[in-house]
Structure formats: structure tokens, C-alpha cells
Design a protein around this motif. Structure first.
Motif, PDB file in Angstrom:
ATOM      1  N   UNK A  47      13.806  19.154  62.353  1.00  0.00           N
ATOM      2  CA  UNK A  47      15.144  19.586  61.974  1.00  0.00           C
ATOM      3  C   UNK A  47      15.377  19.274  60.507  1.00  0.00           C
ATOM      4  N   UNK A  48      16.034  20.166  59.836  1.00  0.00           N
ATOM      5  CA  UNK A  48      16.390  19.942  58.446  1.00  0.00           C
ATOM      6  C   UNK A  48      17.356  18.762  58.379  1.00  0.00           C
ATOM      7  N   UNK A  49      17.057  17.828  57.492  1.00  0.00           N
ATOM      8  CA  UNK A  49      17.942  16.673  57.356  1.00  0.00           C
ATOM      9  C   UNK A  49      18.458  16.506  55.930  1.00  0.00           C
ATOM     10  N   UNK A  50      18.309  17.545  55.125  1.00  0.00           N
ATOM     11  CA  UNK A  50      18.871  17.533  53.789  1.00  0.00           C
ATOM     12  C   UNK A  50      17.962  16.979  52.707  1.00  0.00           C
ATOM     13  N   UNK A  51      16.810  16.491  53.083  1.00  0.00           N
ATOM     14  CA  UNK A  51      15.914  15.938  52.056  1.00  0.00           C
ATOM     15  C   UNK A  51      15.232  17.044  51.264  1.00  0.00           C
ATOM     16  N   UNK A  52      14.598  16.656  50.199  1.00  0.00           N
ATOM     17  CA  UNK A  52      13.831  17.572  49.368  1.00  0.00           C
ATOM     18  C   UNK A  52      12.755  18.225  50.246  1.00  0.00           C
ATOM     19  N   UNK A  53      12.715  19.561  50.300  1.00  0.00           N
ATOM     20  CA  UNK A  53      11.739  20.230  51.159  1.00  0.00           C
ATOM     21  C   UNK A  53      10.291  19.842  50.874  1.00  0.00           C
ATOM     22  N   UNK A  54       9.981  19.431  49.664  1.00  0.00           N
ATOM     23  CA  UNK A  54       8.599  19.069  49.332  1.00  0.00           C
ATOM     24  C   UNK A  54       8.150  17.780  50.012  1.00  0.00           C
ATOM     25  N   UNK A  55       9.068  17.040  50.614  1.00  0.00           N
ATOM     26  CA  UNK A  55       8.697  15.781  51.272  1.00  0.00           C
ATOM     27  C   UNK A  55       8.337  15.951  52.741  1.00  0.00           C
ATOM     28  N   UNK A  56       8.533  17.140  53.285  1.00  0.00           N
ATOM     29  CA  UNK A  56       8.147  17.367  54.680  1.00  0.00           C
ATOM     30  C   UNK A  56       6.628  17.415  54.783  1.00  0.00           C
ATOM     31  N   UNK A  57       6.127  17.066  55.951  1.00  0.00           N
ATOM     32  CA  UNK A  57       4.689  17.064  56.192  1.00  0.00           C
ATOM     33  C   UNK A  57       4.390  17.850  57.465  1.00  0.00           C
ATOM     34  N   UNK A  64       6.989  25.989  55.768  1.00  0.00           N
ATOM     35  CA  UNK A  64       7.646  26.218  54.473  1.00  0.00           C
ATOM     36  C   UNK A  64       6.667  26.894  53.515  1.00  0.00           C
ATOM     37  N   UNK A  65       5.431  26.416  53.490  1.00  0.00           N
ATOM     38  CA  UNK A  65       4.413  27.004  52.606  1.00  0.00           C
ATOM     39  C   UNK A  65       4.092  28.450  52.975  1.00  0.00           C
ATOM     40  N   UNK A  94      15.568  24.782  55.908  1.00  0.00           N
ATOM     41  CA  UNK A  94      14.417  24.049  55.369  1.00  0.00           C
ATOM     42  C   UNK A  94      13.861  24.663  54.083  1.00  0.00           C
ATOM     43  N   UNK A  95      13.878  25.978  54.000  1.00  0.00           N
ATOM     44  CA  UNK A  95      13.247  26.668  52.874  1.00  0.00           C
ATOM     45  C   UNK A  95      14.217  26.685  51.688  1.00  0.00           C
ATOM     46  N   UNK A  96      13.766  26.241  50.525  1.00  0.00           N
ATOM     47  CA  UNK A  96      14.644  26.290  49.348  1.00  0.00           C
ATOM     48  C   UNK A  96      15.105  27.724  49.069  1.00  0.00           C
TER      49      UNK A  96
END
Length: 186
Positions: A47-57, A64-65, A94-96
Motif C-alpha cells: 500500500x502506498x504510504x506516502x514515502x518517496x517511491x524510489x524507496x520501495x523494494x 513502478x519500474x 505509488x507511481x510519481x
């Protein structure tokens, strides 16, 4: 050019059938276009939690990629409770937004009542507007009645509208690609 079809659900298969048909139409008429299908049900997306999308793994980063790698999209969702799925909304969160900017989107939706076609107009197109994406004039709503008991699309009008949508998004994408000077004003 890469076209990404997104089946924006983690349940059922009708939306995927429609997305696949649209992708088949593009591949048949434009074999030079790279095609990919993203089925959200095949990934364990956080779930999207507002963090920078680049920090997801993991799967979340992979999804996202995949979305970021596309030049244009056909996006589909079943309609649940008069709205798009939570899975698709989560993907949009999730996607910027910059990933979708100046890219073409075409929309399809599936549902069990004929009134749900309005979700495309009232929910999906405004989301695309927020992203500053270009939206194909056509969209396709597919009712359960348009499928056979084997889950195949059998309605000639629906198949024609899918073909039209497929051509519109390719036409728009090629026009945008050939007018790159326009992007400086958008």
C-alpha cells in the motif's frame, strides 16, 4: 515505443481479457510497437504510504519500474461499488505523477451494470488530467453480457470499439512523438 496494458485488479479475469484484446489489436496493426501486459494480481504490491517511491523494494519497485518504462498505456479496471479498484488506485498513488506526464492513456472498464460506464468519465479521466496525461477520446466499457460463458468477448460492437481505441492511442502516441517541440509548452 512501448505500450503497457494494465489490468488493474487482483481478482477476476474479464478486465485482463479486454486489455489483451486491445493489445492484440495494436500488435496486429503495428508490429513495430513493443507490447507488455501488467497484471496487478501477479504482484504483491505494498500500500502506498506516502514515502518517496524510489524507496520501495520487491514487487512494488518492479511494478513502478514497469509503469515508468512505458511510453503509453491502456488501463483497465473492473468496477466495484461504483468505482475503480483499490489496487488500481493504489498503483496511481505509488507511481510519481511525472511518470505519466505527456503520455497517452486509453481506458477500459468492465462491470455488471450498464450505468458503471460513467466511472471512466467521472473517475479515470480526471485522474489522467491530474497526471497531465493525454486521454484517447474513445473508451470501452464491457458489460458481463458481452462475454460468452467461456469468458470470451463475443459482442461485435465491443470488439469494434476496442479496435478503435487501439488505433486512437497509437495515432496519438505517434503524433506526440513526431511533435516533440510541443512538449516544451505542455
Amino acid at each position: 515505443m512501448k505500450l503497457l496494458g494494465i489490468s488493474g485488479t487482483i481478482t477476476g479475469s474479464k478486465t485482463k481479457v479486454v486489455i489483451e484484446k486491445a493489445l492484440e489489436e495494436v500488435k496486429k496493426n503495428h508490429p513495430d510497437i513493443e507490447i507488455e501486459l501488467l497484471e496487478l494480481k501477479k504482484y504483491n504490491v505494498q500500500f502506498c504510504d506516502g514515502r518517496d517511491p524510489s524507496t520501495y523494494t520487491g514487487d512494488t519497485k518492479e511494478v513502478i519500474d514497469i509503469v515508468a518504462s512505458a511510453d503509453f498505456y491502456i488501463i483497465g479496471t473492473p468496477i466495484f461499488q461504483g468505482s475503480l479498484t483499490g489496487a488500481l488506485k493504489n498503483l496511481f498513488d505509488l507511481v510519481p505523477p511525472s511518470i505519466f506526464r505527456n503520455k497517452v492513456m486509453g481506458f477500459v472498464a468492465t462491470g455488471g451494470t450498464y450505468q458503471h460506464y460513467l466511472v471512466i468519465e467521472n473517475q479515470l479521466k480526471p485522474i489522467a488530467g491530474y497526471f497531465r496525461a493525454f486521454v484517447a477520446p474513445s473508451s470501452v466499457y464491457v458489460h458481463n453480457d458481452h462475454f460468452s460463458s467461456q469468458n470470451e468477448l463475443v459482442d461485435a460492437n465491443v470488439l469494434e470499439r476496442i479496435s478503435l481505441l487501439s488505433e486512437e492511442i497509437v495515432f496519438m502516441q505517434k503524433a506526440l512523438k513526431n511533435t516533440s517541440h510541443v512538449k516544451q509548452f505542455i
